[in-house]
Write a protein that holds these residues in place. Sequence first.
Motif, mmCIF file in Angstrom:
data_model
loop_
_atom_site.group_PDB
_atom_site.id
_atom_site.type_symbol
_atom_site.label_atom_id
_atom_site.label_comp_id
_atom_site.label_asym_id
_atom_site.label_seq_id
_atom_site.Cartn_x
_atom_site.Cartn_y
_atom_site.Cartn_z
ATOM 1 N N PRO A 73 0.805 -1.233 0.000
ATOM 2 C CA PRO A 73 0.000 0.000 0.000
ATOM 3 C C PRO A 73 0.832 1.275 0.000
ATOM 4 C CG PRO A 73 -0.014 -1.022 2.163
ATOM 5 C CD PRO A 73 0.702 -1.981 1.263
ATOM 6 N N VAL A 74 2.121 1.186 0.303
ATOM 7 C CA VAL A 74 2.963 2.384 0.288
ATOM 8 C C VAL A 74 3.631 2.533 -1.070
ATOM 9 C CG1 VAL A 74 4.901 3.556 1.378
ATOM 10 C CG2 VAL A 74 3.329 2.192 2.771
ATOM 11 N N GLN A 75 4.285 1.479 -1.539
ATOM 12 C CA GLN A 75 4.917 1.516 -2.857
ATOM 13 C C GLN A 75 3.898 1.451 -3.986
ATOM 14 O OE1 GLN A 75 8.238 1.697 -3.878
ATOM 15 N NE2 GLN A 75 8.686 2.280 -1.768
ATOM 16 N N LYS A 76 2.700 0.943 -3.693
ATOM 17 C CA LYS A 76 1.600 0.810 -4.660
ATOM 18 C C LYS A 76 1.993 -0.071 -5.854
ATOM 19 C CE LYS A 76 -0.836 5.051 -3.436
ATOM 20 N NZ LYS A 76 -1.807 4.322 -2.607
ATOM 21 N N GLU A 1108 18.493 -0.062 -18.531
ATOM 22 C CA GLU A 1108 17.905 1.277 -18.547
ATOM 23 C C GLU A 1108 16.526 1.283 -19.180
ATOM 24 O OE1 GLU A 1108 19.162 3.956 -22.090
ATOM 25 O OE2 GLU A 1108 20.993 3.020 -21.351
ATOM 26 N N MET A 1109 16.178 0.232 -19.923
ATOM 27 C CA MET A 1109 14.857 0.184 -20.546
ATOM 28 C C MET A 1109 13.800 -0.332 -19.577
ATOM 29 S SD MET A 1109 16.031 -1.346 -24.236
ATOM 30 C CE MET A 1109 14.410 -1.245 -24.994
ATOM 31 N N LEU A 1110 14.214 -1.141 -18.599
ATOM 32 C CA LEU A 1110 13.257 -1.690 -17.648
ATOM 33 C C LEU A 1110 12.864 -0.648 -16.615
ATOM 34 C CD1 LEU A 1110 14.929 -5.173 -17.044
ATOM 35 C CD2 LEU A 1110 12.916 -4.702 -18.429
ATOM 36 N N GLY A 1111 11.712 -0.851 -16.008
ATOM 37 C CA GLY A 1111 11.235 0.069 -14.983
ATOM 38 C C GLY A 1111 11.806 -0.266 -13.616
ATOM 39 N N GLU A 1112 11.838 0.743 -12.752
ATOM 40 C CA GLU A 1112 12.265 0.546 -11.363
ATOM 41 C C GLU A 1112 11.051 0.136 -10.536
ATOM 42 O OE1 GLU A 1112 15.043 0.690 -9.738
ATOM 43 O OE2 GLU A 1112 16.503 1.830 -10.914
ATOM 44 N N LEU A 1113 11.166 -0.971 -9.806
ATOM 45 C CA LEU A 1113 10.065 -1.418 -8.964
ATOM 46 C C LEU A 1113 9.999 -0.647 -7.651
ATOM 47 C CD1 LEU A 1113 10.415 -5.285 -9.425
ATOM 48 C CD2 LEU A 1113 8.667 -3.823 -10.407
ATOM 49 N N PHE A 1114 11.163 -0.280 -7.120
ATOM 50 C CA PHE A 1114 11.210 0.357 -5.804
ATOM 51 C C PHE A 1114 11.617 1.816 -5.943
ATOM 52 C CE2 PHE A 1114 13.529 1.663 -1.980
ATOM 53 C CZ PHE A 1114 12.576 1.413 -1.002
ATOM 54 N N THR A 1115 10.855 2.682 -5.314
ATOM 55 C CA THR A 1115 11.198 4.099 -5.247
ATOM 56 C C THR A 1115 11.197 4.512 -3.779
ATOM 57 O OG1 THR A 1115 8.851 4.649 -5.575
ATOM 58 C CG2 THR A 1115 10.272 4.692 -7.508
ATOM 59 N N PRO A 1116 12.217 5.259 -3.333
ATOM 60 C CA PRO A 1116 12.256 5.668 -1.913
ATOM 61 C C PRO A 1116 11.061 6.552 -1.571
ATOM 62 C CG PRO A 1116 14.397 5.983 -2.972
ATOM 63 C CD PRO A 1116 13.419 5.686 -4.064
ATOM 64 N N ILE A 1117 10.222 6.065 -0.682
ATOM 65 C CA ILE A 1117 9.028 6.794 -0.232
ATOM 66 C C ILE A 1117 9.013 6.750 1.290
ATOM 67 C CG2 ILE A 1117 6.503 6.882 -0.247
ATOM 68 C CD1 ILE A 1117 6.552 5.456 -2.926
ATOM 69 N N GLU A 1118 8.699 7.872 1.899
ATOM 70 C CA GLU A 1118 8.632 7.922 3.357
ATOM 71 C C GLU A 1118 7.409 7.150 3.848
ATOM 72 O OE1 GLU A 1118 8.449 11.220 6.963
ATOM 73 O OE2 GLU A 1118 8.784 11.828 4.882
ATOM 74 N N THR A 1119 7.627 6.313 4.835
ATOM 75 C CA THR A 1119 6.524 5.545 5.407
ATOM 76 C C THR A 1119 5.554 6.489 6.112
ATOM 77 O OG1 THR A 1119 7.988 3.664 5.751
ATOM 78 C CG2 THR A 1119 5.915 3.673 6.978
ATOM 79 N N PRO A 1120 4.276 6.379 5.827
ATOM 80 C CA PRO A 1120 3.316 7.281 6.494
ATOM 81 C C PRO A 1120 3.330 7.086 8.006
ATOM 82 C CG PRO A 1120 2.175 5.509 5.323
ATOM 83 C CD PRO A 1120 3.606 5.441 4.918
ATOM 84 N N GLU A 1121 3.133 8.195 8.691
ATOM 85 C CA GLU A 1121 3.160 8.145 10.151
ATOM 86 C C GLU A 1121 1.855 7.575 10.687
ATOM 87 O OE1 GLU A 1121 3.912 11.980 11.623
ATOM 88 O OE2 GLU A 1121 5.873 12.184 10.659
ATOM 89 N N ALA A 1122 1.983 6.884 11.808
ATOM 90 C CA ALA A 1122 0.784 6.376 12.477
ATOM 91 C C ALA A 1122 0.038 7.538 13.107
ATOM 92 C CB ALA A 1122 1.179 5.349 13.538
#
Length: 1231
Positions: A73-76, A1108-1122
């Motif tokens: 749910p964070v990386q979607k 370089e043609m393939l997509g990146e699966l992981f992108t640095p995203i801040e975890t939402p705060e509780a």
Amino acid sequence: MKKFRKVLDGLTTSSPGGTIGSPSCGSAAGTPTAAPTPKEIDIQETLVSENFQLCKTVRHGFPYQPTALAFDPVQKILAIGSRSGGVRILGRPGVDCYCQHESGAAVLQLQFLINEGALVTACADDTLHLWNLRQRRPAVLHSLKFNRERITFCHLPFQSKWLYVGTERGNTHIVNIESFILSGYVIMWNKAIELATKTHPGPVVHLSDSPKDEGKLLIGFESGTIVQWDLRVKKADFRIYYDEAIHSVSWHHEGKQFMCSHSDGSLTLWNLRNTTKPFQVTFPHGKIQKDGRKESCKPILKVEYKTSRNSEPFVIFSGGLSYDKAGRRPTLTIMHGKAITVLEMDYPIVEFMALCETPYNNEVQEPYAVVVLLEKDLIVVDLTQSNFPVFENPYPMDIHESPVTCTAYFAECPPDIIPILYSIGAKHKKTGYSQKEWPISGGTWTLGSHTYPEIIITGHADGSIKFWDASAITLQMLYKLKTSKVFEKPKPGEGRAADLVEDDPFAIQMVSWCPKSRIFCVVGISAHIILYRFSKYDANTQIVSLEVRLPCESEDVISPSENENNPSLSEPGSHSPHHQHPASPSSGTPEGVKDSIPHLKVKDRTVRVPPGYQAELVIQLLWTDGEPPQQITSLDINSAYGLLAFGNCNGLAVVDYLQKTVLLCMSTLDLYGAADPYQRLTRSPRRNRQSTSEFCMRGLSNFYSDSKKRIRTSYQSLTELSDNQQSVDMERSKSPTSVKGPGRKLSLPTDLKTDLDHVNGHCTSPTSQPCSAGKPRVPMGPEGPRLTRRGPGRPPFRKAQSAACMEISLPVSHTEGYASRRAMLQQLHGVTMYSHDEHHTTAPYCWNERESRENSFSRSRSSSVSSIDRDTKEAITTLQLGESFGRKGDALPTPCLWVGTSLGVVLLIPMSIPTDQEERMEEPVTIGPSGTVMMLKGSVLRFAFLDCMGALIQSPYEVWRDPNAPEDPDRPRRRKLVNFSPSSSQDTCGEGHLAVVCSERQAKVFLMPSQSCLFVHNITESSFVLRADVVSVCNSVCLACFCANGHVMTLSLPSLRPLIDVNYLPLTDMRIARTFCFTNGGQALYLSSPTEIQRITYSQEMCDNLQEMLGELFTPIETPEAQNRGFLKGFFGGNTHTFDREELFGEAAAGKASRSLAQHIPGQVGVEGMKVAASGVVGDLARARIALDERGQRLGELEDRTAMMMTSAETFSKHAHELMLKCKDKKWYQF
């Protein structure tokens, strides 16, 4: 670079034997023919082995036989597991990754490490795998193999490194995700339930931690037992024993209630205050019958209980319908307050999952969508709108909408063709989708610099054609064409249709497309060809229909008198009247006799056609003597000439589609004339004329069955053929004599056939004839080697029926030699064999030393009665129209038709075509076989022409002009032709060109017009080539081949020097054979499953640029705060102190697990993993940047948490001081 000396022209006239494989050709690549020549030229070949490397690029389509689903749910990003051990990870369009477990075991469950860039998979071989998603090609970091217990369920709490694993024995184990080692902490089933309980609770079907307290683990057993286990004190808080089996459990976010789904179609709601009985029991789809009892319902396989701030909670579940309503489609039910919405699905539901705004299970969930994984589709439902619309799927998940029967791949297309096709296809898109953006939007993807226009065409069993934009390793549907609209709908029970109830009469066998002239041609299973022209305007048109009767070979003629009446080549430019018939199926047909009728009826009225591809001409083969026509095995079309050529097992036909006339209609034997390399003896009449409709076209049959109980070409049959070989074999082993009406098969355009090499001294071709041992070779005459034929025999080392018209068949009553052959083929190729010649006998034949030589083409045949009655035909396997030299003495190139047959024979047919536009529309085209014959081993698969500089000569074409565009009186419309003549670029080096011919076993390069064999290479001896294409790679050309043994190889041109030979893909499925195709730029594709297209590359440059043609699966995203729960809510909520899992599950507290229980397996770093790990400075810098970003994020989070703690402490101090001031002056009795 190695230089080869090439001769152009003026070679001494060689004997005909040299053109059919004489020893002068040589067997080793790189050895030119030694002959005096006045002119020589150096061709410098630039391709070397270092230019080639084979690897997979991307996989498109719906995951075949899906089993599991997970969402971060964070990386979607979304992950789908399959029965074959594959994992597809999807994000935003362009982010599409395929991973494969080496074991091939089915994926049981998927668990994301939320926002950590990792994924845990649980497989059916009881192994857990940890995948690293922080690289473009995910790799396994760790594996854990359970030895004594079967895995049934896994649960990984958010932000936890301890994975709970439930087993079939009812035990719960705990695995450290970081080290992938078992903890010594185990929850045994006999401790979880009461000691007084005598029965085993069954496998663990659910594990989840309480939203209220992470130290409480809820364990659901299949029998109906539910236990809440206190992890700290190692005992059960409560136990629930329910009568009905449990399928799933879902918590309320407050942790005070949970809901269970049961096998009787009921939902139970339990309150933790009273666990003796359910708080609520509902049967959502169970009605009360007249006798007062509830009607029985199907199990509810899964339920999700999700809360919302501004509305009632959502209860979403699958199943639960009543049993009495048979035939109802699978459903997903959404209960929102008092409203119940039932969504019917087209396919069974495998798994579903509600997408929520927060990853925390103790917060209000706020579901906004539901992902539903079906057996053959993926849909996402929008929960934010009351009518629950679905989102438009951006992925190409509908490739298998109708089973794929053929494919074509075109790279380096004209840049304007993709926008035009897209603009026309967009007008026919469905509506009613949700207006919101696709919710699975994770990852990043950018258009790489190494992209060019690519188009993939798929033909389908329902007669539809789909054009796909395949540029930049993505896939997007452009345009869909329905060929069935050309024909009237067949009415069952009317005339011949009563005997020929075809499941898919419009199924596509092959396509031919010229992107530059936009001429499109389709071949269908009902022996029909449709010619389309492209227009941007709609039009009213009358479809012209031509009906052709391809003559039978003279072997099939009953008497000499009938043979004389057989139609042969008519005078140049003329055609027999019976080649054209009105569209009426009864034309020229006596009553009660099925003859001179086509299989389908073309619409004979003016029809309105939309913009796009519009049908102009339909060609149909006619019934002959009560038998359906043979299926078409080869096709070529040339827009510059205005000609269309096609052939089958009977012969060849050439059609002038500009004048709508048949120019040539001849049997294969008549094409030879005096140049026939075989002596063909008169054939005795056949007593029983068996149906020859069982011959396959070029490629192998897809096994259409012989009766109304045939294996249908619906999704369950055509697409799942490889999984149902036993049923196919049972159907095929039936005697054909019991079938009413002639059967048909879908024949597909790839040349898979039975191997013809000898095995243990037995003939290994199911269609070849027994050969007597020790027969002397026929002396060579002045015209080269000739063969004395007895009956309809052919040389035994060739198949009598090649890929073009193969019977994949053997009767049950065959001898042991054939039985072993059948078993071998089934094991090697996954091919089911059968035959309609039940009286065929086999006898081993011997090979002597002379006969085993490469260039020996003379064989003697057995003269047994069975071989005389055997149907053996020489099929036209490939055709090529282009500028060439039809005869040795020709000084200038002329339009020619190159013809390749199933016996390895190459024929040249020169043509005379008027050049003036007015004359072209009025004057006839003259055609006459030249008598030129060349020969190779095995069926001829491909032709290509090179100029004497080694460059590929393109076929001439007509520049596209819209046929329906408004007329301009000032500028009359004229045909604009682009001609690539072999002499156009050779002013300095003379005239002539090189002809590359590839067969199943051999490749040869001939010098034209002398027809001398310059180079020859034996591609394979133990197998046969399925697909061969001359493609451009690295600004040069090569010959690419795919063999039945799974080898992919490339040969340099013109020297036929081997460049690579990789054992890539063993042929385990006919689907691969019929759909494999090469294209320019070092790319290829095939149908890896009934629902997926796998693209591969054999270019080193492409492999280097793939990252370089393939997509990146992981992108640095801040975890939402509780969410801040507040002081009082936290104080009275019961979770006053944090739960330290490390303290409970670590080795210091729990000890080590038994070594025999599970085995840790380090990740296997393969070649691709090594490449990713060492992808250069750019990759290192990127990883360093990501690491710094993550470190900065963690430091920022720490700083934010420190500030929050300080603020909370100040607030607490302030409230405490206020409370003290308020209470300090009060007496004790005032409180």
